[in-house]
Enzyme design. Structure first.
Site, PDB file in Angstrom:
ATOM      1  CB  CYS A 121      -0.898   0.019   1.240  1.00  0.00           C
ATOM      2  SG  CYS A 121      -2.291   1.165   1.092  1.00  0.00           S
ATOM      3  CB  CYS A 123      -1.815   4.846   3.464  1.00  0.00           C
ATOM      4  SG  CYS A 123      -1.745   3.293   4.351  1.00  0.00           S
ATOM      5  CB  CYS A 131      -4.509   3.669   0.130  1.00  0.00           C
ATOM      6  SG  CYS A 131      -4.871   3.527   1.903  1.00  0.00           S
ATOM      7  CE  LYS A 196      -7.572  -1.451   4.869  1.00  0.00           C
ATOM      8  NZ  LYS A 196      -6.176  -1.150   4.514  1.00  0.00           N
ATOM      9  NE  ARG A 206      -6.536   4.780   8.935  1.00  0.00           N
ATOM     10  CZ  ARG A 206      -7.759   5.027   8.499  1.00  0.00           C
ATOM     11  NH1 ARG A 206      -8.352   6.152   8.825  1.00  0.00           N
ATOM     12  NH2 ARG A 206      -8.368   4.160   7.718  1.00  0.00           N
ATOM     13  NE  ARG A 218      -6.553   4.732   5.039  1.00  0.00           N
ATOM     14  CZ  ARG A 218      -5.588   5.644   4.975  1.00  0.00           C
ATOM     15  NH1 ARG A 218      -5.603   6.574   4.042  1.00  0.00           N
ATOM     16  NH2 ARG A 218      -4.617   5.620   5.872  1.00  0.00           N
ATOM     17  CD  GLU A 234     -14.386  -4.526  -3.290  1.00  0.00           C
ATOM     18  OE1 GLU A 234     -13.372  -5.059  -3.774  1.00  0.00           O
ATOM     19  OE2 GLU A 234     -14.659  -3.312  -3.453  1.00  0.00           O
ATOM     20  CE  LYS A 249      -7.157  -3.826   8.064  1.00  0.00           C
ATOM     21  NZ  LYS A 249      -6.202  -3.016   7.392  1.00  0.00           N
ATOM     22  CB  SER A 275      -4.730  -1.369  15.418  1.00  0.00           C
ATOM     23  OG  SER A 275      -5.585  -0.502  14.684  1.00  0.00           O
ATOM     24  CE1 TYR A 314      -0.752  -4.782  14.681  1.00  0.00           C
ATOM     25  CE2 TYR A 314      -3.142  -5.050  14.725  1.00  0.00           C
ATOM     26  CZ  TYR A 314      -2.008  -4.566  14.122  1.00  0.00           C
ATOM     27  OH  TYR A 314      -2.114  -3.878  12.938  1.00  0.00           O
TER      28      TYR A 314
HETATM   29  C1  PBG Z   1      -2.787   0.127   5.014  1.00  0.00           C
HETATM   30  C2  PBG Z   1      -3.302  -0.679   6.154  1.00  0.00           C
HETATM   31  C3  PBG Z   1      -4.100  -0.278   7.245  1.00  0.00           C
HETATM   32  C4  PBG Z   1      -4.239  -1.393   8.067  1.00  0.00           C
HETATM   33  C5  PBG Z   1      -3.545  -2.432   7.458  1.00  0.00           C
HETATM   34  N1  PBG Z   1      -2.988  -1.974   6.270  1.00  0.00           N
HETATM   35  C6  PBG Z   1      -4.629   1.057   7.613  1.00  0.00           C
HETATM   36  C7  PBG Z   1      -5.692   1.690   6.869  1.00  0.00           C
HETATM   37  O1  PBG Z   1      -6.255   1.145   5.921  1.00  0.00           O
HETATM   38  O2  PBG Z   1      -5.970   2.840   7.214  1.00  0.00           O
HETATM   39  C8  PBG Z   1      -4.985  -1.411   9.377  1.00  0.00           C
HETATM   40  C9  PBG Z   1      -4.528  -2.439  10.337  1.00  0.00           C
HETATM   41  C10 PBG Z   1      -4.995  -2.277  11.729  1.00  0.00           C
HETATM   42  O3  PBG Z   1      -5.808  -1.398  12.088  1.00  0.00           O
HETATM   43  O4  PBG Z   1      -4.538  -3.085  12.527  1.00  0.00           O
HETATM   44  N2  PBG Z   1      -3.703   0.482   4.052  1.00  0.00           N
END
Ligand code: PBG
Length: 326
Positions: A121, A123, A131, A196, A206, A218, A234, A249, A275, A314
């Site tokens: 990605c 970003c 992204c 996603k 982030r 986004r 998707e 996700k 996260s 995590y």
């Molecule tokens: C990058 C990406 C993100 C996450 C994984 N790859 C952030 C986003 O899309 O803003 C999020 C992972 C997480 O929150 O643990 N595009």
């Protein structure tokens, strides 16, 4: 009236051995993938505030971390990088000397058997935090997927075992597949962040990845959290483009999507326990409001029960330890 004696579901719950015999869902360390944040510099192991247990690691410290991960029997890691510099087109993402490319080399040199998956990605690498690249005020989908392909190839050249495009651009899997095939990496699998959603649960990430969009959000590329049928479209699209593994996700607020994907598709399914989902558990545990071990293992088991084959989490190191003595 006394209860029926023909059906007594409790008969199968009497002992530990019986309960384990009829247990429908397994959770093992082999199902887990651990996310790691890597940064330039030396001797850095900086805690990520909202994600206790996660760190920004410089390459020297990365080695201790991956040693521990491998020692615990976790089969793979997914890498996220903090670049030295950001620009409008995310140049470090596809720089052969970029932080991720260096990290891959370091890991593969020392622990060749640890599977290295890379997030593909822009970003973290763009100064605007989106992204994709921007032209005329909009995300330029098709220019972006070309840069994703370049990024994936540079990861492959550095020794990555699998690439995971997460930008939610249309056609990104096909572009990456073409790029990899042309670059001589026809054997390299793609784990597609297929469904996603535009989730507030990415907030702590982030902070960790310094990747919040500087303006806007986004929602023009990530999915509306309200959409389950579109999630299946998707996933279908990514399968048609050649994805080897498809991802849903986040995980916990999207278990129905995982379950429907499991019913409909035979591809391996990954779930990203993101996260914010992690931070909620950590915060409650720090207050001693919940039993962290039991809650975490229950959540991970729930994601597996919904139908995920593998879980990016995590919690992986903690869970691996708990599963050892379970
Ligand atoms: C990058 C990406 C993100 C996450 C994984 N790859 C952030 C986003 O899309 O803003 C999020 C992972 C997480 O929150 O643990 N595009």
């Amino acid at each position: 009236m006394s209860p029926s004696t023909t059906t007594r579901l409790r008969r199968l719950r009497e002992t530990n051995s019986l309960r384990s015999m009829v247990r429908e869902t397994s959770l093992a360390v082999s199902h887990l993938i651990y996310p790691i944040f890597v940064t330039h510099g030396r001797d850095k192991r900086e805690p990520v505030d909202p994600m206790p247990g996660s760190y920004h690691l410089s390459l020297d410290k990365l080695l201790d971390e991956v040693d521990e991960v491998a020692e615990l029997g976790i089969p793979g890691v997914i890498l996220f990088g903090l670049p030295a510099r950001k620009d409008a087109v995310g140049s470090e993402a596809y720089d052969s000397g970029g932080i991720i490319q260096e990290a891959i080399r370091v890991i593969k040199k020392t622990i060749p058997n640890l599977m290295v998956i890379t997030d593909v990605c822009l970003c973290q690498y763009t100064n605007h935090g989106h992204c994709g690249v921007i032209s005329n005020g909009r995300i330029d989908n098709d220019a972006t997927v070309e840069l994703y392909a370049k990024t994936a190839v540079s990861h492959a050249e550095a020794g990555a075992d699998m690439v995971a495009p997460s930008g939610m651009m249309d056609g990104q899997v096909a572009a990456i597949r073409d790029g990899l095939d042309d670059g001589g990496f026809g054997h390299l699998p793609i784990m597609a962040y297929a469904a996603k959603h535009a989730s507030a649960f990415y907030g702590p990430f982030r902070v960790a990845a310094d990747s919040a969009p500087q303006s806007g959000d986004r929602r023009s590329y990530q999915m509306d959290p309200a959409n389950g049928r579109m999630a299946l479209r998707e996933i279908q699209a990514d399968i048609d483009e050649g994805a080897d593994i498809v991802m849903v996700k986040p995980a916990l607020a999207y278990l129905d999507v995982i379950a429907r994907a499991r019913d409909r598709f035979d591809h391996p399914i990954a779930a990203y326990n993101v996260s914010g989902e992690y931070s909620l558990v950590k915060a409650a545990a720090a207050n001693e409001w919940i039993n962290e071990e039991q809650v975490t293992l229950e959540l991970l088991t729930g994601i597996r029960r919904a139908g995920a084959d593998m879980i990016i989490t995590y919690h992986a190191k903690d869970a691996a330890r708990w599963l050892q003595h379970a």
